[in-house]
Design a protein around this motif. Structure first.
Motif, mmCIF file in Angstrom:
data_model
loop_
_atom_site.group_PDB
_atom_site.id
_atom_site.type_symbol
_atom_site.label_atom_id
_atom_site.label_comp_id
_atom_site.label_asym_id
_atom_site.label_seq_id
_atom_site.Cartn_x
_atom_site.Cartn_y
_atom_site.Cartn_z
ATOM 1 N N LEU A 60 -30.918 -54.195 11.158
ATOM 2 C CA LEU A 60 -31.491 -54.084 9.827
ATOM 3 C C LEU A 60 -33.002 -54.211 9.884
ATOM 4 O O LEU A 60 -33.535 -54.983 10.679
ATOM 5 C CB LEU A 60 -30.944 -55.192 8.914
ATOM 6 N N GLU A 117 -33.557 -54.918 4.161
ATOM 7 C CA GLU A 117 -32.238 -54.285 4.150
ATOM 8 C C GLU A 117 -31.147 -55.353 4.168
ATOM 9 O O GLU A 117 -31.300 -56.403 4.797
ATOM 10 C CB GLU A 117 -32.070 -53.337 5.341
ATOM 11 N N VAL A 174 -32.778 -53.014 -0.075
ATOM 12 C CA VAL A 174 -31.956 -51.825 0.150
ATOM 13 C C VAL A 174 -30.608 -52.328 0.673
ATOM 14 O O VAL A 174 -30.550 -53.010 1.701
ATOM 15 C CB VAL A 174 -32.596 -50.855 1.160
#
Length: 119
Positions: free
Chosen positions: A6, A10, A78
């Motif tokens: 990641l 994220e 995200v």
């Protein structure tokens, strides 16, 4: 899409169980790699977010609705969603993809869910 690492901001979204025993599948991966907390079944945990997929479809749907609301409230993150519920929990994408209706642009759904949602 296989998620191996990641970036900053994220979040790995995975299926959990009611006790937060992250002993297999994506939950174990989240526990080992992305900060999932043993004993916490739902919500943000390090760079991961758990949804209880093992306590029936009604619980799964309710927790997914809370996840969607959380994602709307956190546009700085995200969210990378696995095929939540389609592994150990045993559901098919067409049974659960609709739970993710209305996700904001900062949520990346698996292609199988997108195909179902887009008809």
């Amino acid at each position: 899409m296989r998620i191996e690492k990641l970036e900053q901001g994220e979040v790995f979204v995975f299926g959990s169980n009611a006790s937060g025993a992250h002993g297999g599948g994506a939950a174990l991966f989240a526990y080992r790699r992305f900060g999932a907390v043993w004993g916490q079944s739902e919500g943000l945990q390090g760079q991961s977010y758990g949804i209880d997929t093992m306590s029936g479809l009604a619980v799964f749907e309710e927790q997914t609705r809370r996840f969607v609301a959380f994602a709307h409230g956190h546009p700085e993150l995200v969210f990378l969603v696995t095929e939540v519920g389609c592994g150990i929990a045993g559901y098919e994408p067409d049974q659960v993809a609709g739970f993710f209706e209305g996700t904001p642009p900062n949520v990346v759904l698996p292609t199988s869910f997108v195909a179902i949602l887009e008809g």
